[in-house]
Write an enzyme that holds these catalytic residues in place. Sequence first.
Site, short mmCIF file in Angstrom:
data_model
loop_
_atom_site.label_atom_id
_atom_site.label_comp_id
_atom_site.label_asym_id
_atom_site.label_seq_id
_atom_site.Cartn_x
_atom_site.Cartn_y
_atom_site.Cartn_z
N SER A 119 43.55 40.69 44.77
CA SER A 119 42.77 40.22 43.64
C SER A 119 43.22 38.82 43.24
O SER A 119 43.22 37.92 44.08
CB SER A 119 42.89 41.22 42.47
OG SER A 119 41.94 40.94 41.47
N GLU A 216 36.70 40.12 49.91
CA GLU A 216 36.29 41.17 48.98
C GLU A 216 36.20 40.54 47.60
O GLU A 216 36.62 39.41 47.40
CB GLU A 216 37.28 42.34 49.01
CG GLU A 216 38.71 41.99 48.61
CD GLU A 216 38.98 42.12 47.11
OE1 GLU A 216 38.31 42.93 46.45
OE2 GLU A 216 39.85 41.40 46.61
N HIS A 281 39.18 46.12 45.85
CA HIS A 281 39.07 46.86 44.59
C HIS A 281 38.28 48.16 44.80
O HIS A 281 37.24 48.38 44.19
CB HIS A 281 38.38 46.00 43.54
CG HIS A 281 39.11 44.77 43.16
ND1 HIS A 281 39.14 43.65 43.95
CD2 HIS A 281 39.84 44.47 42.06
CE1 HIS A 281 39.85 42.70 43.35
NE2 HIS A 281 40.28 43.17 42.20
#
Length: 311
Positions: A119, A216, A281
Amino acid sequence: MTPVSPPARAERLAPGARVAVVAPSGPVPEERLTAGLDILRGWGLEPVVAPHVLDTHPTLGHLAGADLARARDLTEAWCDPTVSAVLCARGGFGAQRMVDLVDWQAIRAAGPKAFVGYSDVTALHEAFAVRAGFATLHGPMVAAGTFLSDPRTQESLRATLFEPGTVLTLGLDTARALVPGRARGVTLGGCASLLAADLGTPHGRTSARGGLLLLEDVGEEPYRLDRILTQLLRSGLLDGVVGIGLGSWEECGPYEEVRAVLADRLGGLGVPVVEELGFGHSTTALTLPLGLPAVLDADTCTLTLEEPALR
């Protein structure tokens, strides 16, 4: 432009290893941190919590303490010769604010260690690759819900840290080909919006030529994903990428709409693209090494490392 080359690998862990937990981004819920530390102890590790992990910035509640304190925690943990790995507690936002305050000269001098996160931590993965020349692990954070609740996520990280030769082929049975083909390159990437935000910064990567790009994201609607991917394309960063592996796109809208954007923006590169590999995630977040030579095969829908993530 210099092609992507394999960075230096860290050593695998053994029972009894001391691992530091840092919070480079958002504030960390204490109860989740405690639960994550218990999992690490169950693996035979000795977790050491950095001094400012449970801090909250006095005026900016989305940050885990002051930028300099978070950067100092990372630098000191890395440079501690008794620490074998550095694990991030959570993502959120804040890594970009502290990345230039880290002592990268000291980091390089200390040598490679296992570094885990994803992230917002993408900004640090890029910095370790570009500024230090170290391979890292795109994997779950210690206080993240997926790590605390999903056994497959836990086992993927545990095996990578202790038995990296057992997890050379990566991918879930959800994976499928978006664009067919097979390619060999060096893995890089992470959260797409963070990669785009790194463009034009003083130490940002300028080329991913020869790379297997892993992407992602979370919470980005299809039109915003379109903007992010278009920026990556227009910048020239994706020129020469040899293959693309896609993870999860949680809270980004209906997947068919997301998939249409991915196909439109990435399909024209003429390289194999595999979707839904099982990282990011998602309810299961596999640990993917960054900076290692690998083969992306859209026929078998797998990513296969050519060497273990850790020595």
